[in-house]
Design an enzyme around this catalytic site. Structure first.
Site, mmCIF file in Angstrom:
data_model
loop_
_atom_site.group_PDB
_atom_site.id
_atom_site.type_symbol
_atom_site.label_atom_id
_atom_site.label_comp_id
_atom_site.label_asym_id
_atom_site.label_seq_id
_atom_site.Cartn_x
_atom_site.Cartn_y
_atom_site.Cartn_z
ATOM 1 N N ARG A 38 -59.272 16.970 10.929
ATOM 2 C CA ARG A 38 -60.494 17.380 10.235
ATOM 3 C C ARG A 38 -60.931 18.800 10.616
ATOM 4 N NH1 ARG A 38 -64.730 13.924 11.790
ATOM 5 N NH2 ARG A 38 -65.960 14.985 10.216
ATOM 6 N N ASN A 39 -60.366 19.352 11.682
ATOM 7 C CA ASN A 39 -60.678 20.721 12.055
ATOM 8 C C ASN A 39 -59.991 21.644 11.047
ATOM 9 O OD1 ASN A 39 -60.464 23.386 13.426
ATOM 10 N ND2 ASN A 39 -61.563 22.288 15.024
ATOM 11 N N GLN A 40 -60.707 22.636 10.568
ATOM 12 C CA GLN A 40 -60.214 23.485 9.481
ATOM 13 C C GLN A 40 -59.524 24.761 9.968
ATOM 14 O OE1 GLN A 40 -64.140 23.723 7.765
ATOM 15 N NE2 GLN A 40 -63.648 22.191 6.213
#
Length: 165
Positions: A38-40
């Site tokens: 979920r980290n972009q």
């Protein structure tokens, strides 16, 4: 519980050093930078350099960063933290950012991935050459709830330090 950052990913060609704060739980468990899907981070840097980094395996991502003259590390060397949120970082010791920066002859800029990294990193870099730009970018963390498109506009600012047209 004390958490420690990973070693820096740099080489003598590094022009831009991107500093996170401290790896989160999923990253620490995997032994990889930005392992939380979920980290972009990988999407944001990939957009800025024109490479689909999320489609690559981890080692290829790191090689691609280095090939684009981008280094990676963290402002925090070690700290006490429960969970992954930057707001829970306590009793931190910064990484020796000034020494690393001095050892990178091509370094033109240091970009902070989020406010916590900037707050800690800026102090650790006091007295750094004025020829090295310091840039604070919006956090790539899923906890920083800003649309990806808005973050991407800001992250594209790193291009100026990489000679990407």
């Amino acid at each position: 519980m004390r958490k420690r950052s990973f070693p820096p990913v740099v080489d003598q060609r590094t022009r831009l050093l991107i500093l996170g704060s401290l790896p989160g739980e999923q990253s620490l468990a995997a032994g990889r930078y930005y392992a939380n899907p979920r980290n972009q981070f990988w999407a944001l840097v990939g957009d800025a350099i024109g490479v689909d980094l999320p489609a690559l395996d981890y080692d290829a991502r790191l090689r691609t960063l280095l090939d684009h003259k981008i280094g990676l590390w963290d402002s925090v060397g070690e700290a006490a933290r429960v969970g992954s949120l930057d707001s829970r970082i306590r009793d931190h010791a910064p990484n020796d950012l000034a020494t690393l920066a001095a050892d990178l002859p091509s370094l033109r800029a240091i970009a902070f991935n989020g406010g916590k990294s900037a707050a800690i990193g800026t102090k650790a870099l006091a007295g750094l050459s004025e020829n090295i730009a310091l840039v604070t970018l919006p956090s790539s963390s899923p906890a920083h709830a800003v649309p990806l498109s808005n973050k991407a506009l800001e992250w594209r600012r790193i291009r100026q330090f990489l000679e990407i047209i």
